[in-house]
Design a protein around this motif. Structure first.
Motif, PDB file in Angstrom:
ATOM      1  N   SER A   8      -0.052   5.332  -7.504  1.00  0.00           N
ATOM      2  CA  SER A   8       0.616   4.174  -6.901  1.00  0.00           C
ATOM      3  C   SER A   8       0.118   2.864  -7.507  1.00  0.00           C
ATOM      4  O   SER A   8       0.564   1.804  -7.108  1.00  0.00           O
ATOM      5  N   THR A  62       8.072   0.072  -4.846  1.00  0.00           N
ATOM      6  CA  THR A  62       7.235  -0.980  -5.405  1.00  0.00           C
ATOM      7  C   THR A  62       8.038  -1.894  -6.320  1.00  0.00           C
ATOM      8  O   THR A  62       7.893  -3.120  -6.270  1.00  0.00           O
ATOM      9  N   LEU A  90       9.070  -8.695  -2.029  1.00  0.00           N
ATOM     10  CA  LEU A  90       8.687  -8.614  -0.614  1.00  0.00           C
ATOM     11  C   LEU A  90       7.866  -9.815  -0.154  1.00  0.00           C
ATOM     12  O   LEU A  90       8.074 -10.333   0.947  1.00  0.00           O
ATOM     13  N   GLU A 115      -0.412  -0.485  -9.161  1.00  0.00           N
ATOM     14  CA  GLU A 115       0.717  -1.386  -9.395  1.00  0.00           C
ATOM     15  C   GLU A 115       0.712  -2.064 -10.766  1.00  0.00           C
ATOM     16  O   GLU A 115       1.652  -2.790 -11.096  1.00  0.00           O
ATOM     17  N   GLU A 116      -0.336  -1.802 -11.580  1.00  0.00           N
ATOM     18  CA  GLU A 116      -0.335  -2.396 -12.920  1.00  0.00           C
ATOM     19  C   GLU A 116       0.929  -1.978 -13.684  1.00  0.00           C
ATOM     20  O   GLU A 116       1.506  -2.772 -14.437  1.00  0.00           O
ATOM     21  N   ARG A 169      -7.830  -1.199  -4.273  1.00  0.00           N
ATOM     22  CA  ARG A 169      -6.753  -2.163  -4.020  1.00  0.00           C
ATOM     23  C   ARG A 169      -7.293  -3.579  -3.802  1.00  0.00           C
ATOM     24  O   ARG A 169      -6.566  -4.546  -3.950  1.00  0.00           O
ATOM     25  N   ALA A 208      -0.032  -5.354   1.226  1.00  0.00           N
ATOM     26  CA  ALA A 208      -0.205  -6.735   1.690  1.00  0.00           C
ATOM     27  C   ALA A 208       0.811  -7.044   2.788  1.00  0.00           C
ATOM     28  O   ALA A 208       0.484  -7.674   3.805  1.00  0.00           O
ATOM     29  N   ALA A 210      -2.562   3.150   0.978  1.00  0.00           N
ATOM     30  CA  ALA A 210      -2.448   2.488  -0.319  1.00  0.00           C
ATOM     31  C   ALA A 210      -3.018   3.380  -1.406  1.00  0.00           C
ATOM     32  O   ALA A 210      -3.930   3.018  -2.134  1.00  0.00           O
ATOM     33  N   ILE A 245       1.960   4.023  -0.335  1.00  0.00           N
ATOM     34  CA  ILE A 245       2.674   2.778  -0.634  1.00  0.00           C
ATOM     35  C   ILE A 245       1.915   2.023  -1.724  1.00  0.00           C
ATOM     36  O   ILE A 245       0.758   2.320  -2.002  1.00  0.00           O
ATOM     37  N   GLY A 246       2.566   1.030  -2.322  1.00  0.00           N
ATOM     38  CA  GLY A 246       1.960   0.253  -3.401  1.00  0.00           C
ATOM     39  C   GLY A 246       1.170  -0.935  -2.889  1.00  0.00           C
ATOM     40  O   GLY A 246       1.119  -1.208  -1.681  1.00  0.00           O
ATOM     41  N   PHE A 247       0.575  -1.647  -3.829  1.00  0.00           N
ATOM     42  CA  PHE A 247      -0.265  -2.804  -3.529  1.00  0.00           C
ATOM     43  C   PHE A 247       0.496  -3.892  -2.763  1.00  0.00           C
ATOM     44  O   PHE A 247       0.041  -4.385  -1.725  1.00  0.00           O
ATOM     45  N   THR A 248       1.662  -4.269  -3.274  1.00  0.00           N
ATOM     46  CA  THR A 248       2.439  -5.355  -2.655  1.00  0.00           C
ATOM     47  C   THR A 248       2.824  -5.012  -1.227  1.00  0.00           C
ATOM     48  O   THR A 248       2.714  -5.824  -0.308  1.00  0.00           O
ATOM     49  N   GLU A 249       3.262  -3.766  -1.042  1.00  0.00           N
ATOM     50  CA  GLU A 249       3.669  -3.339   0.291  1.00  0.00           C
ATOM     51  C   GLU A 249       2.469  -3.302   1.238  1.00  0.00           C
ATOM     52  O   GLU A 249       2.606  -3.576   2.429  1.00  0.00           O
ATOM     53  N   ASN A 301      10.016  -4.098  -4.172  1.00  0.00           N
ATOM     54  CA  ASN A 301       9.112  -5.058  -3.521  1.00  0.00           C
ATOM     55  C   ASN A 301       8.581  -6.104  -4.504  1.00  0.00           C
ATOM     56  O   ASN A 301       8.087  -7.141  -4.095  1.00  0.00           O
ATOM     57  N   ILE A 339       7.362   5.931  -4.264  1.00  0.00           N
ATOM     58  CA  ILE A 339       6.434   4.798  -4.269  1.00  0.00           C
ATOM     59  C   ILE A 339       6.845   3.815  -5.363  1.00  0.00           C
ATOM     60  O   ILE A 339       6.833   2.606  -5.177  1.00  0.00           O
ATOM     61  N   GLU A 378      -4.759  -5.177  -9.960  1.00  0.00           N
ATOM     62  CA  GLU A 378      -3.296  -5.216  -9.887  1.00  0.00           C
ATOM     63  C   GLU A 378      -2.744  -6.632  -9.762  1.00  0.00           C
ATOM     64  O   GLU A 378      -1.616  -6.895 -10.162  1.00  0.00           O
TER      65      GLU A 378
END
Lengths: 153, 411
Positions: free
Chosen positions: A53, A81, A141, A55-56, B38, B153, B130, B147-151, A84, A77, B43
């Protein structure tokens, strides 16, 4: 974000995991970051973005200015993402069969249609929900939350 | 028409009487797991805490969503980079300032196992984490997904996520489980049947007469692998065994939910466990028992049982990384750690370890109890990773090649 746009295609294969997407598809093509231009579109096969997951990977595609990602299937995911982050990620069955690298694609998020302007072929996908469109329109998001909370208050 | 476990949990979390696959819901979350990584600036240049503070400021509020529902774990101990360490310090600061629960030191290990062992996972709950392997928790009858990093948050600020209710695949497990078959063997067999694009963005729901005989550890391993089939989540029914386990680790109340007899499934698969065989095949350089997939106490017992009185093949590096300090101390009490030491397996601290750090040179072969064998995952891109149960890993370490563990199990 535009709900309807055109872009030049870069085509990739099946099962590309997020570790290999990191650094603008660096694991697949180390030179890709130098070739890709803002507004270009990625077309991939099944299971795009599977795995971690972290995010990079999706952020590198957003930061490179990719306009949309269309794939036969996208890991949940990863799909969430990307949206988002404000980047349309589209599951579109049969997309790989109708495009070649360098083709020009026209994508319509609201009607759920993609048309290959180079060869005239078209495919349909499930139109985006109002919620997903709202997030994309705000650029992701975080800006969406900031503005919707500001409105509530 | 009835609903599945997943649909019922989604409906309850969205404040609805019922939901159908494909429905878009706005769900309220019961628990959020965050791993320390995280909080690092990997990221986002602001890191999770920085981004979170910025959102709060823009929203004009000071307090986040319910900090009692946020659990943080340090997955790498000690931190091996400045960036990771800074992330861990930021996580601690967040925990101090907002009251989230943070596990570290001997209370920790690999976060997913810590979540389960410390009683944060209960039947009927809606949990997000996360980290992609957050699907592990479904073993205890809850809805759980990564879920991802942005979500993350976003959840910290609002306690909610948007989600499309997934269609479900029902996997019936029947027959008598042979003694040498564990969750990992079962799930690898099922994944082979799913095929490359098998369960993408679906729920995998396990059921059937064989479930009662499958240990909680094996169920955790099977649900851990759900994301490798690209499923959104996997879930076991909250049967007596699951409820007994949860009662042992938590005093808090919970409300289990079961699928209705007339719940609708997109497809059904049936597997007879009595027909199953361990997954096998090649000479190896490294054997690894670790990760959130398979290094719990059941796994350490199985491996020690095979290694007892034997020595790891001289051509093989064997590494054992327990899933949590809970598992580590339990193994020590049972004398398992001494067995590993005597057999020349290298025992490490409990953490994610070489699951995500380079340990393989070009052309090397590893048999691993982990969950991912992507190219480059454990080192050089030209190295090969094979996945098997801890029994298969331990037996292969002794043999120096991937073998069927049945010959190595004491009868």
């Amino acid at each position: 974000m535009k709900k309807k746009f055109t872009g030049r295609v870069w085509k990739f294969g099946d099962c590309i995991d997020s570790g290999n997407i990191k650094g603008v598809m660096e694991g697949i093509d180390p030179e890709f970051h130098a070739k890709v231009r803002p507004g270009d579109v990625i077309v991939a096969g099944i299971n795009f973005g599977m795995g971690s997951s972290a995010e990079e990977a999706p952020r590198s595609l957003r930061d490179a200015g990719i306009a949309a990602i269309l794939a036969e299937s996208i890991s949940n995911i990863y799909l969430r993402t990307l949206i988002n982050l404000g980047l349309p990620a589209i599951e579109c069955a049969g997309i790989s069969a109708i495009v070649a690298e360098g083709d020009e694609l026209e994508v319509d998020l609201e009607s759920g249609g993609v048309r290959n302007l180079t060869n005239g072929n078209a495919r349909a996908f499930a139109p985006f929900s109002d919620h997903a469109i709202a997030i994309l329109e705000k650029g992701g998001l975080i800006p969406y939350l900031k503005s919707s909370f500001a409105k509530d208050r | 028409m009835g609903m599945t476990i997943t649909e019922k949990i989604c409906a309850r979390s969205a404040g609805k009487d019922r939901v159908r696959p494909g429905d878009m819901i706005d769900a309220e979350i019961d628990k959020l797991y965050i791993k320390d990584l995280r909080f690092s600036k990997a990221e986002d240049p602001k890191g999770l805490y920085g981004l979170f503070k910025e959102i709060l400021k823009d929203m004009g509020i000071h307090k986040a969503w319910d900090p009692d529902k946020v659990i943080i774990n340090l997955d790498e101990q000690p931190a091996r980079s400045t960036r990771r360490l800074e992330g861990q310090e930021s996580a601690k600061q967040f925990s101090r300032e907002h009251g989230a629960t943070l596990y570290q030191g001997y209370d920790g290990g690999i976060g997913h196992n810590v979540m389960v062992e410390k009683g944060h996972v209960k039947p009927g709950e809606f949990i997000v984490g996360a980290d992609s392997h957050s699907c592990t928790y479904g073993a205890l009858g809850c809805f759980a997904t990564g879920i991802g990093f942005t979500e993350t948050a976003g959840v910290l600020a609002t306690g909610r996520i948007w989600l499309q209710v997934p269609p479900a695949v029902y996997v019936e497990l029947a027959g008598k489980r042979p003694a040498w078959i564990w969750g990992k063997d079962i799930v690898l067999r099922i994944m082979a049947d799913f095929g490359a694009n098998g369960a993408v963005n679906k729920t995998i729901e396990y059921g059937g007469s064989a479930v009662a005989d499958i240990s909680i550890e094996s169920r955790l391993s099977m649900c851990n692998m759900a994301v490798e089939s690209l499923a959104l989540n996997a879930v076991f029914p909250p049967d007596e065994r699951a409820i007994a386990y949860v009662r042992q680790v938590s005093d808090a109340p919970f409300t289990p939910v079961e699928s209705d007899p007339d719940a609708e499934y997109e497809s059904r698969l049936r597997f007879d466990l009595s027909d199953m065989e361990p997954f096998v095949a090649a000479p190896i350089n490294q054997a690894f028992i670790g990760t959130c997939s398979n290094s719990r106490i059941e796994d350490l017992r199985v491996a020690a049982n095979i290694l007892k009185g034997k020595t790891v093949h001289p051509g093989v590096r064997m590494i054992v990384t327990p899933a949590s300090y809970g598992a580590y101390f339990q193994a020590r009490e049972e004398g398992l750690l001494q067995i590993f030491e005597k057999s020349k397996a290298l025992l490490t601290a409990s953490e994610c370890g070489i699951c995500t750090r380079p340990s393989l040179a070009t052309g090397e072969v590893c048999i691993s109890s982990g969950n991912r064998n992507f190219s480059g995952r454990m080192g050089h891109r030209e190295a090969q990773i094979f996945l098997g149960s801890p029994a298969t890993v331990a037996a292969s370490a002794v043999a120096g090649e991937i073998v069927d563990p049945r010959e190595f199990l004491p009868s």
